[in-house]
Design a protein around this motif. Structure first.
Motif, PDB file in Angstrom:
ATOM      1  N   THR A  56      32.634  -9.172  47.771  1.00 29.29           N
ATOM      2  CA  THR A  56      32.589 -10.527  47.288  1.00 29.29           C
ATOM      3  C   THR A  56      33.688 -11.216  47.640  1.00 29.29           C
ATOM      4  O   THR A  56      34.437 -11.421  46.887  1.00 29.29           O
ATOM      5  N   GLY A  57      33.787 -11.703  48.609  1.00 25.27           N
ATOM      6  CA  GLY A  57      34.930 -12.697  49.223  1.00 25.27           C
ATOM      7  C   GLY A  57      36.141 -12.063  48.968  1.00 25.27           C
ATOM      8  O   GLY A  57      36.287 -10.916  49.477  1.00 25.27           O
ATOM      9  N   LYS A  58      36.927 -12.721  48.654  1.00 25.09           N
ATOM     10  CA  LYS A  58      38.439 -12.258  48.542  1.00 25.09           C
ATOM     11  C   LYS A  58      38.808 -11.095  47.491  1.00 25.09           C
ATOM     12  O   LYS A  58      39.384 -10.252  47.955  1.00 25.09           O
ATOM     13  N   ALA A  59      37.681 -10.898  46.596  1.00 21.69           N
ATOM     14  CA  ALA A  59      37.905  -9.549  45.856  1.00 21.69           C
ATOM     15  C   ALA A  59      37.772  -8.331  46.551  1.00 21.69           C
ATOM     16  O   ALA A  59      38.292  -7.349  46.174  1.00 21.69           O
ATOM     17  N   ALA A  60      37.144  -8.313  48.000  1.00 28.22           N
ATOM     18  CA  ALA A  60      36.933  -7.191  48.549  1.00 28.22           C
ATOM     19  C   ALA A  60      38.322  -6.824  49.268  1.00 28.22           C
ATOM     20  O   ALA A  60      38.254  -5.688  50.264  1.00 28.22           O
TER      21      ALA A  60
ATOM     22  N   PRO B 189      26.845  -9.387  41.498  1.00 30.78           N
ATOM     23  CA  PRO B 189      28.249  -9.639  41.961  1.00 30.78           C
ATOM     24  C   PRO B 189      28.852 -11.130  41.502  1.00 30.78           C
ATOM     25  O   PRO B 189      27.863 -11.932  41.853  1.00 30.78           O
ATOM     26  N   ALA B 190      29.974 -11.337  41.312  1.00 24.88           N
ATOM     27  CA  ALA B 190      30.364 -12.779  41.395  1.00 24.88           C
ATOM     28  C   ALA B 190      30.182 -13.371  42.806  1.00 24.88           C
ATOM     29  O   ALA B 190      30.420 -12.452  43.776  1.00 24.88           O
ATOM     30  N   PRO B 191      29.588 -14.416  43.047  1.00 20.98           N
ATOM     31  CA  PRO B 191      29.421 -15.071  44.368  1.00 20.98           C
ATOM     32  C   PRO B 191      30.841 -15.020  44.865  1.00 20.98           C
ATOM     33  O   PRO B 191      31.978 -15.237  44.150  1.00 20.98           O
ATOM     34  N   PRO B 192      30.853 -15.348  46.230  1.00 18.42           N
ATOM     35  CA  PRO B 192      32.143 -15.436  46.908  1.00 18.42           C
ATOM     36  C   PRO B 192      32.975 -17.019  46.690  1.00 18.42           C
ATOM     37  O   PRO B 192      31.795 -17.753  46.216  1.00 18.42           O
ATOM     38  N   ALA B 193      34.039 -16.978  47.032  1.00 16.63           N
ATOM     39  CA  ALA B 193      34.570 -18.492  46.955  1.00 16.63           C
ATOM     40  C   ALA B 193      34.004 -19.473  47.864  1.00 16.63           C
ATOM     41  O   ALA B 193      33.830 -20.705  47.540  1.00 16.63           O
ATOM     42  N   GLU B 194      33.510 -18.846  49.126  1.00 17.05           N
ATOM     43  CA  GLU B 194      32.948 -19.875  50.030  1.00 17.05           C
ATOM     44  C   GLU B 194      31.978 -19.181  50.842  1.00 17.05           C
ATOM     45  O   GLU B 194      32.123 -17.893  51.056  1.00 17.05           O
ATOM     46  N   SER B 195      30.902 -19.790  51.303  1.00 15.88           N
ATOM     47  CA  SER B 195      29.796 -19.123  51.906  1.00 15.88           C
ATOM     48  C   SER B 195      30.337 -18.752  53.324  1.00 15.88           C
ATOM     49  O   SER B 195      31.612 -19.425  53.890  1.00 15.88           O
ATOM     50  N   PHE B 196      29.593 -18.052  54.129  1.00 16.26           N
ATOM     51  CA  PHE B 196      29.691 -17.645  55.418  1.00 16.26           C
ATOM     52  C   PHE B 196      29.991 -19.082  56.335  1.00 16.26           C
ATOM     53  O   PHE B 196      30.671 -19.181  57.343  1.00 16.26           O
ATOM     54  N   ARG B 197      28.775 -19.687  56.152  1.00 18.23           N
ATOM     55  CA  ARG B 197      28.564 -21.004  56.821  1.00 18.23           C
ATOM     56  C   ARG B 197      29.761 -22.050  56.682  1.00 18.23           C
ATOM     57  O   ARG B 197      30.238 -22.586  57.646  1.00 18.23           O
TER      58      ARG B 197
ATOM     59  N   LEU C  35      28.474 -22.343  44.661  1.00 19.30           N
ATOM     60  CA  LEU C  35      28.844 -20.634  44.635  1.00 19.30           C
ATOM     61  C   LEU C  35      30.085 -20.665  43.671  1.00 19.30           C
ATOM     62  O   LEU C  35      30.077 -19.918  42.897  1.00 19.30           O
ATOM     63  N   PRO C  36      30.875 -21.496  43.708  1.00 20.00           N
ATOM     64  CA  PRO C  36      32.206 -21.548  42.726  1.00 20.00           C
ATOM     65  C   PRO C  36      31.850 -21.458  41.297  1.00 20.00           C
ATOM     66  O   PRO C  36      32.435 -20.956  40.501  1.00 20.00           O
ATOM     67  N   ILE C  37      30.616 -22.209  41.130  1.00 16.40           N
ATOM     68  CA  ILE C  37      30.218 -22.283  39.518  1.00 16.40           C
ATOM     69  C   ILE C  37      29.695 -20.908  39.321  1.00 16.40           C
ATOM     70  O   ILE C  37      30.027 -20.440  38.069  1.00 16.40           O
ATOM     71  N   GLY C  38      28.836 -20.321  40.051  1.00 21.35           N
ATOM     72  CA  GLY C  38      28.724 -18.862  39.814  1.00 21.35           C
ATOM     73  C   GLY C  38      29.714 -17.847  39.654  1.00 21.35           C
ATOM     74  O   GLY C  38      29.885 -17.217  38.706  1.00 21.35           O
ATOM     75  N   ARG C  39      30.731 -18.359  40.317  1.00 23.21           N
ATOM     76  CA  ARG C  39      31.920 -17.419  40.222  1.00 23.21           C
ATOM     77  C   ARG C  39      32.584 -17.390  39.184  1.00 23.21           C
ATOM     78  O   ARG C  39      33.269 -16.463  38.218  1.00 23.21           O
ATOM     79  N   LEU C  40      32.587 -18.764  38.564  1.00 22.13           N
ATOM     80  CA  LEU C  40      33.111 -19.062  37.142  1.00 22.13           C
ATOM     81  C   LEU C  40      32.377 -18.338  36.037  1.00 22.13           C
ATOM     82  O   LEU C  40      32.982 -17.765  35.321  1.00 22.13           O
ATOM     83  N   ALA C  41      30.830 -18.528  36.462  1.00 21.76           N
ATOM     84  CA  ALA C  41      29.866 -17.914  35.438  1.00 21.76           C
ATOM     85  C   ALA C  41      30.416 -16.238  35.276  1.00 21.76           C
ATOM     86  O   ALA C  41      30.189 -15.682  34.252  1.00 21.76           O
ATOM     87  N   ALA C  42      30.658 -15.867  36.277  1.00 22.19           N
ATOM     88  CA  ALA C  42      30.765 -14.633  36.550  1.00 22.19           C
ATOM     89  C   ALA C  42      31.937 -14.049  35.406  1.00 22.19           C
ATOM     90  O   ALA C  42      32.194 -12.713  35.000  1.00 22.19           O
ATOM     91  N   GLY C  43      32.952 -14.796  35.611  1.00 21.14           N
ATOM     92  CA  GLY C  43      34.140 -14.487  34.648  1.00 21.14           C
ATOM     93  C   GLY C  43      35.193 -13.658  35.194  1.00 21.14           C
ATOM     94  O   GLY C  43      35.069 -13.069  36.369  1.00 21.14           O
ATOM     95  N   ARG C  44      36.071 -12.910  34.214  1.00 22.17           N
ATOM     96  CA  ARG C  44      37.026 -12.057  34.760  1.00 22.17           C
ATOM     97  C   ARG C  44      36.462 -10.835  35.399  1.00 22.17           C
ATOM     98  O   ARG C  44      37.095 -10.312  36.105  1.00 22.17           O
ATOM     99  N   ASP C  45      35.268 -10.324  34.767  1.00 17.61           N
ATOM    100  CA  ASP C  45      34.914  -9.045  35.370  1.00 17.61           C
ATOM    101  C   ASP C  45      34.127  -9.008  36.606  1.00 17.61           C
ATOM    102  O   ASP C  45      33.482  -8.188  37.250  1.00 17.61           O
ATOM    103  N   ARG C  46      34.153 -10.239  37.170  1.00 24.67           N
ATOM    104  CA  ARG C  46      33.290 -10.636  38.420  1.00 24.67           C
ATOM    105  C   ARG C  46      31.934 -10.167  38.598  1.00 24.67           C
ATOM    106  O   ARG C  46      31.374  -9.590  39.446  1.00 24.67           O
ATOM    107  N   LYS C  47      31.393 -10.071  37.339  1.00 22.80           N
ATOM    108  CA  LYS C  47      29.836  -9.958  37.534  1.00 22.80           C
ATOM    109  C   LYS C  47      28.944 -10.714  36.652  1.00 22.80           C
ATOM    110  O   LYS C  47      29.588 -10.978  35.327  1.00 22.80           O
TER     111      LYS C  47
END
Lengths: 211, 267, 508
Positions: free
Chosen positions: B262-266, C474-482, C444-456
């Motif tokens: 999961t990105g940086k978390a990993a 799982p929390a989405p990554p900060a940025e996509s591979f693309r 994706l960062p919005i989903g990351r926000l939604a996942a909150g501190r426990d990253r899920k």
């Protein structure tokens, strides 16, 4: 329209895209290539796996073996065409009083068959790989009921009649005769898919392989 | 060799480290990696859910992105996406009567490999430790995903690569060939059955005593990992590519709150 | 004479016990709640899987046999009208009588009429899927005719007033103790000290049915195979109940689907190798009976065969689905199916459960019949069924095909699209362009926000709630591979060779 014409019409209509019948690739084995000793060994192994009882004897010993197997039978049935020599071990002066003959002219009633302990038959062909014996209703095997109702089936298989695998065996017999393929005593796997032997068909199967 | 990476939509959006690891491995072997930027998704979710019509533009997009002579072979870190490219794309094209698309899709499919298939069959990797420097000192179990196993017939290629990683302790997964219960929209439409399948899979994983479960499909790993996470298990999931990319100098960390890439978390 | 009238007719669907009356997910939910059922099924399916694998591995030419079996069945379907006519001619010439039945009602009426003609009010039955499909026993009961199932598992189900849940082992959902209890409760004269040893239970069944076999005048059977070039019929069984029914009564009535034909004798060598190993996991089943019409002095002298359509012609009309008719009812697909293993057969509603049922039932009834459109979705498409199928029916592909038939059948009919419809449309838009997917990924960062501190993410609304019922996201990554790739290569959106990597070792 008759149901027949209706159904055939529906089927023809269903096939209106004209699918082609493919060539059948028959690249599977037609024979086993095993010699007779190996065939006997394999057949014995497979029959024992089914919990059948097996004896391998020289042809001259068949009568003695049959007599031994019938020692406890109060009465037994044989088809009229059974190899007469096979019963030689049982015939004392006047013949065996325990014996019932089943003939096309005088078939035994089912109720009488039900009271008979054992049956002795020959066989048409056997399949070593699957432990299968095929009866084809020839005179030495009789009609199907006699090898079904008695609880103990003694079946003689001549070594020359053992095929290695099923295709080899089926090519040796006439498919339009009333056929019974027997692989061990009756069995069921209906309870928890665990096989147990002995249900409606003969619960005891003795196979005598005659070399 | 010039290798086109098909990242797959789920890896692109959710597990970018799996694609980065794939690039890393291939470059380590001295190959050049390109990323056709028009790519998006293989469309199997649409096909498998019965939305064939909606799958057509997705398939057409993939074919357009990869139907060029700019690369030697294409690779995806996913058995099911490669199976879709090879098996479903020509069928989807056929279903809408586009024979030109069908021919192009078939050609793209023929050039597309799953990662372990490419590494072993094309690039000749037999020992990841020796040839890639792969180092991963952890107890790992491995789930072979259904489509790689049954549609691509990958056999033990992924397991073989894992086994050849330095330091790895690979534990056999009981009932490994059983589906994890993902099945795309199956996991939502038949959530109860899917959950029951998942429960047995995670129980089998737990029984191995492994720290993590590896696999070759990010979607199945997301499913398994999602189940482990919900159960509060300490066991995590990690993609095969990331294990192969891990080296003694730059190991993938699997301690703490790690969920599959999961990105940086990993880190 | 049969003449093709040239008018392509619409498919005529089947009737009888071919329907799911509640949707699969709903029925599955209920069945999953039965812990005993799951334990019984898990035990039985694992036992049979291991057995099957062992005996299949013994044959060096298993794949060649599958290839032959598949091609023979494909050929039968292509040549079905001519083979049926050939079979009819041969069976009739050997003293048998053929009856044709368009559907379940017609078949039931024919069988009841034939029994009535004998003056009997009791019949013994050999396990048969066709008669289960048409609901023959229930129909005969209404007509005052008692039909006694003689197969052990069918007997258990009949005594328990239950429904079969498996095509080979209809009582697979019962364990030995439950079966003992059923015998004690329902079997007249059962020994009160009956144990739950399967061998003892089998003996109880023998004693219970012996008199029936010996006195029955009429038997009803199905058939596993019919040979067109000779008019021969075959029944494959284990217990000897089949032999009893096929040999002792005076009248034999066989009910068989039109798709069961094989061209000839040589084809039997293929199927008799494929079937036993695939079904009970044995090298050969204990008994197989073959008969060709009436044999004087041996077996029933009054011989009937009811050839059943009941939706088979409709299945045949589906070019993608017609190979479902290749099925030889071995049950290997259900034994290896992870879905069947957990829900059992009742969840499928139809006589035909498991993967094959999930395609065969809707093909025979039409996708819109009752809840049958839920059946093609009852699979994770893991493909285990296709691998196990002795005649190589590509069940996963047909499942997917039927899902599209279902989706297409609803297009334009619904006023309000379902969540799935909307989601699929939106996904099709987003996933058919790299640019659009890239745009979506900016969120994706919005989903990351939604996942909150426990990253899920632990709870989603709507149909996605099916996912979060037992899994986190799982929390989405900060940025996509693309995005990462574009940054690395500095020429966003233009593909090209990667520059010499600057962050080697920074991977992961």
């Amino acid at each position: 329209m008759s149901a027949r014409d209706d159904i055939l019409g529906r089927i023809r209509s269903a096939l209106r895209d004209g699918p082609e019948a493919p060539q059948i690739p028959r690249k599977y084995r037609a024979t086993s290539g095993l010699d007779q000793a190996a065939l006997i060994e394999l057949l014995v192994d497979r029959l024992i796996d089914y919990k059948a009882h097996v004896s391998v004897v020289d042809a001259v010993e068949v009568p003695t073996r049959i007599a031994e197997l019938l020692a406890d039978a109060k009465c037994y049935v044989v088809p009229t065409g059974l190899d007469a020599g096979w019963l030689a071990g049982l015939d004392h002066e006047t013949g065996d009083r325990r014996r019932r003959l089943d003939s096309p002219a005088a078939p035994l009633p089912v109720a009488e068959l039900d009271g008979i302990d054992a049956v002795v038959t020959g066989s048409a062909v056997a399949v070593a790989e699957t432990g299968t014996i095929i009866l084809d209703g020839s005179p030495n095997q009789g009609r199907r009921a006699i090898s079904l109702v008695p609880d103990h089936h003694i079946c003689v298989v001549k070594a020359a009649d053992i095929a290695g695998i099923l295709p080899d065996a089926l090519r040796r017999i006439n498919g339009t005769r009333p056929l019974t393929m027997i692989s061990g005593p009756s069995a069921t796997s209906d309870i928890e898919l665990e096989r147990v032997e002995g249900v409606h068909g003969p619960r005891k199967l003795d196979v005598i392989i005659a070399r | 060799m010039r290798i086109a990476l098909f990242a797959t939509c789920i890896v692109d959006a959710m597990y970018p480290n799996v694609a980065r690891a794939t690039v890393n491995i291939l470059e380590r072997l001295g190959h050049e990696v390109v990323f056709p930027s028009g790519q998006a998704c293989c469309g199997q979710m649409h096909v498998n859910s019965g939305y064939l019509k909606e799958a057509v533009p997705v398939v057409a997009n993939h074919v357009a992105a990869f139907d060029n002579g700019d690369y030697d072979v294409a690779v995806a870190p996913s058995g099911s996406c490669v199976a879709s490219v090879q098996h479903q794309h020509p069928m989807v094209a056929r279903s809408c009567g586009d024979t030109a698309l069908e021919a192009r899709a078939t050609a793209v499919g023929a050039k597309t490999y799953e990662l372990s298939e490419l590494l072993i069959d094309v690039l000749g990797v037999t020992d990841a430790g020796a040839q890639l420097g792969s180092y991963f000192p952890h107890r790992v179990t491995y789930h072979p995903s259904c489509h790689g196993m049954r549609l691509l017939r990958l056999g033990d290629r992924q397991a073989r690569l894992l086994r050849s990683v330095q330091g790895i302790d690979l534990a056999e997964l009981p009932e490994a060939d059983q589906c994890c219960g993902f099945g795309g929209t199956f996991s939502m439409k038949n959530a109860d059955v899917s959950s029951a399948m998942l429960a047995d899979k995670t129980a089998n994983i737990a029984a191995t005593g492994a720290e993590l479960c590896a696999g070759g499909d990010a979607s199945c790993l997301m499913h398994i990992g999602g189940g482990l996470s919900r159960q509060g298990s300490a066991v995590t999931t990690l993609h095969l590519a990331e294990i192969l990319a891990s080296t003694e100098e730059a190991p993938v960390s699997v301690t703490g709150e790690v969920r599959v890439s999961t990105g940086k978390a990993a880190r | 004479m049969s003449t093709f009238l040239g008018m392509p007719s619409l498919p005529v669907f089947g009737t009888g016990n071919l329907h799911a009356s509640e949707s699969f997910p709903k029925a599955a939910h209920r069945e999953l709640g039965n812990a005993q059922l799951r334990a019984n099924l898990g035990h039985a399916t694992h036992t049979i899987r291991d057995k099957r694998l062992k005996v299949v591995a013994e044959l060096p030419d298993w794949e060649q046999l599958r290839d032959a079996g598949s091609a023979i069945k494909e050929s039968v379907m292509a040549r079905l009208p001519e083979l049926l006519e050939q079979f009819e001619e041969n069976f009739t010439a050997r003293g048998g009588v053929i009856h044709w039945a368009r559907d379940a009602e017609e078949a039931n009426g024919i069988v009841a009429g034939l029994i009535r003609d004998t003056g009997e009010t009791e019949v013994v039955k050999v396990k048969s899927m066709a008669t289960q499909e048409i609901g023959l026993n229930e129909y005969l009961e209404e007509q005052g005719i008692a039909a006694f199932e003689t197969d052990l598992a069918e007997l258990i189900v009949q005594l328990d007033h239950d429904k079969p849940s498996h095509i080979l082992v209809p009582a697979i959902h019962k364990n030995r103790t439950e079966i003992r209890d059923i015998f004690l409760r329902e079997m007249p004269g059962a020994d009160p000290h009956l144990t739950d040893d399967p061998a003892v239970l089998a003996m109880a069944a023998r004693a219970h049915l012996r008199r029936k076999f010996l006195t029955a005048k009429v038997a009803v059977s199905g058939a596993n195979f019919a040979l067109a070039d000779s008019g021969t019929l075959a029944v494959v069984e284990s217990e000897g109940n089949g032999r009893m029914c096929l040999t002792l009564p005076e009248t034999l009535i066989t009910v068989m689907g039109v798709e069961k034909l094989l061209p000839g004798w040589q084809d039997l060598e293929v199927f008799m190798q494929l079937l036993p190993r695939s079904s009970t996991g044995e090298r050969m089943n204990p008994y197989t009976s073959l008969w060709t019409g009436v044999t004087k002095g041996d077996g029933p002298q009054d011989m009937h065969l009811v050839l059943l359509d009941n939706g088979r012609s409709a299945a045949l009309a589906d070019e993608m689905g017609r190979s479902a008719l290749h099925c030889i009812r071995c049950s290997a697909c259900m034994n290896v199916c992870p879905v069947y293993e957990r829900t059992g057969g009742h969840a499928y509603g139809s006589t035909y459960p498991g993967p094959i049922g999930a395609i065969l039932s809707p093909l025979m009834t039409g996708i819109e019949a009752e809840e049958n459109n839920s059946l093609p979705y009852a699979s994770s498409l893991c493909g285990a069924c296709y691998d196990a199928c002795p005649v190589k029916i590509n069940i996963p592909d047909i499942l997917v095909h039927l899902r599209s038939v279902d989706v297409d059948s609803k297009r334009g009919k619904k006023k309000i699209p379902t969540q799935m419809d909307v989601g699929m449309k939106a996904a099709s838009w987003a996933l058919s362009s790299g640019k659009r997917l890239g745009l979506v990924e900016k969120g994706l960062p919005i989903g990351r926000l939604a996942a909150g501190r426990d990253r899920k993410i632990t709870k989603l609304p709507g149909i996605a709630g099916g996912w979060t019922q037992s899994r986190d996201i799982p929390a989405p990554p900060a940025e996509s591979f693309r995005t990462w790739w574009a940054k690395e290569h500095q020429r966003p959106e233009i593909e090209g060779a990667r520059k010499p990597p600057q962050d080697k070792g920074d991977q992961a």
